[in-house]
Design a protein around this motif. Structure first.
Motif, PDB file in Angstrom:
ATOM      1  N   UNK A 278       0.834  -1.207   0.000  1.00 16.37           N
ATOM      2  CA  UNK A 278       0.000   0.000   0.000  1.00 16.37           C
ATOM      3  C   UNK A 278       0.867   1.255   0.000  1.00 16.37           C
ATOM      4  N   UNK A 279       0.248   2.377  -0.343  1.00 13.78           N
ATOM      5  CA  UNK A 279       0.929   3.666  -0.303  1.00 13.78           C
ATOM      6  C   UNK A 279       1.279   4.030   1.130  1.00 13.78           C
ATOM      7  N   UNK A 280       0.456   3.647   2.053  1.00 17.84           N
ATOM      8  CA  UNK A 280       0.717   3.931   3.466  1.00 17.84           C
ATOM      9  C   UNK A 280       2.000   3.245   3.928  1.00 17.84           C
ATOM     10  N   UNK A 281       2.166   1.978   3.569  1.00 21.19           N
ATOM     11  CA  UNK A 281       3.371   1.244   3.930  1.00 21.19           C
ATOM     12  C   UNK A 281       4.583   1.841   3.214  1.00 21.19           C
ATOM     13  N   UNK A 282       4.406   2.262   1.972  1.00 21.67           N
ATOM     14  CA  UNK A 282       5.493   2.885   1.219  1.00 21.67           C
ATOM     15  C   UNK A 282       5.941   4.177   1.896  1.00 21.67           C
ATOM     16  N   UNK A 283       4.999   4.997   2.328  1.00 18.15           N
ATOM     17  CA  UNK A 283       5.340   6.242   3.020  1.00 18.15           C
ATOM     18  C   UNK A 283       6.072   5.947   4.327  1.00 18.15           C
ATOM     19  N   UNK A 284       5.662   4.908   5.025  1.00 19.39           N
ATOM     20  CA  UNK A 284       6.310   4.504   6.272  1.00 19.39           C
ATOM     21  C   UNK A 284       7.764   4.101   6.013  1.00 19.39           C
ATOM     22  N   UNK A 285       7.977   3.316   4.980  1.00 25.55           N
ATOM     23  CA  UNK A 285       9.322   2.885   4.603  1.00 25.55           C
ATOM     24  C   UNK A 285      10.181   4.094   4.232  1.00 25.55           C
ATOM     25  N   UNK A 286       9.637   4.979   3.406  1.00 26.11           N
ATOM     26  CA  UNK A 286      10.381   6.161   2.974  1.00 26.11           C
ATOM     27  C   UNK A 286      10.770   7.037   4.166  1.00 26.11           C
ATOM     28  N   UNK A 287       9.870   7.192   5.125  1.00 28.20           N
ATOM     29  CA  UNK A 287      10.162   7.990   6.319  1.00 28.20           C
ATOM     30  C   UNK A 287      11.355   7.403   7.077  1.00 28.20           C
ATOM     31  N   UNK A 288      11.338   6.102   7.290  1.00 30.45           N
ATOM     32  CA  UNK A 288      12.426   5.476   8.042  1.00 30.45           C
ATOM     33  C   UNK A 288      13.739   5.477   7.260  1.00 30.45           C
ATOM     34  N   UNK A 289      13.678   5.374   5.948  1.00 31.85           N
ATOM     35  CA  UNK A 289      14.899   5.456   5.141  1.00 31.85           C
ATOM     36  C   UNK A 289      15.498   6.863   5.202  1.00 31.85           C
ATOM     37  N   UNK A 290      14.633   7.894   5.186  1.00 33.90           N
ATOM     38  CA  UNK A 290      15.135   9.271   5.323  1.00 33.90           C
ATOM     39  C   UNK A 290      15.746   9.485   6.697  1.00 33.90           C
ATOM     40  N   UNK A 291      15.125   8.936   7.733  1.00 36.70           N
ATOM     41  CA  UNK A 291      15.673   9.058   9.094  1.00 36.70           C
ATOM     42  C   UNK A 291      17.039   8.385   9.184  1.00 36.70           C
ATOM     43  N   UNK A 292      17.161   7.199   8.591  1.00 37.06           N
ATOM     44  CA  UNK A 292      18.441   6.476   8.619  1.00 37.06           C
ATOM     45  C   UNK A 292      19.512   7.259   7.867  1.00 37.06           C
ATOM     46  N   UNK A 293      19.125   7.918   6.774  1.00 36.84           N
ATOM     47  CA  UNK A 293      20.082   8.701   5.998  1.00 36.84           C
ATOM     48  C   UNK A 293      20.605   9.883   6.810  1.00 36.84           C
ATOM     49  N   UNK A 294      19.760  10.437   7.686  1.00 42.04           N
ATOM     50  CA  UNK A 294      20.166  11.553   8.546  1.00 42.04           C
ATOM     51  C   UNK A 294      20.904  11.086   9.788  1.00 42.04           C
ATOM     52  N   UNK A 295      21.020   9.758   9.973  1.00 42.07           N
ATOM     53  CA  UNK A 295      21.768   9.243  11.114  1.00 42.07           C
ATOM     54  C   UNK A 295      20.914   8.918  12.331  1.00 42.07           C
TER      55      UNK A 295
END
Length: 103
Positions: free
Chosen positions: A60-77
């Motif tokens: 779902x788009x909801x799960x995709x947004x959740x994944x993207x949020x956590x990937x952005x957080x990981x990129x920021x450390x």
């Protein structure tokens, strides 16, 4: 001058519509049509890279947004509480697209 991203589209002769290439490729590799809510995610973030190893089908788009949020957080450390939940999304696994379907 900034380089413009090229999104590949293909014409579906059966349906008479123009569709995104990554969705068509995902359907061909899965040997089934994608469900209306399923999203095709690009692992490396490059939407023009339609290599089958780079595509991941999400429910779902909801799960995709959740994944993207956590990937952005990981990129920021920022550390994740449960990094094992995102292992399939971040790993560069070679194999079939069907193995990459996350329920």
């Amino acid at each position: 001058m900034r380089k413009r991203k090229v999104y590949r589209k293909v014409r579906d002769k059966k349906a008479g519509k123009v569709r995104s290439l990554h969705r068509v490729l995902a359907e061909q590799l899965l040997a089934r049509p994608l469900a209306p809510g399923e999203i095709v995610h690009h692992r490396d973030g490059d939407s023009t890279n339609n290599d089958p190893a780079n595509l991941l089908v999400l429910p779902s788009q909801r799960y995709h947004a959740h994944i993207e949020y956590h990937l952005r957080c990981a990129k920021r450390g920022m550390p994740s509480l449960f990094p094992e939940l995102f292992r399939d999304v971040t790993q560069d696994r070679r194999g079939t697209l069907f193995e990459s379907v996350i329920p």
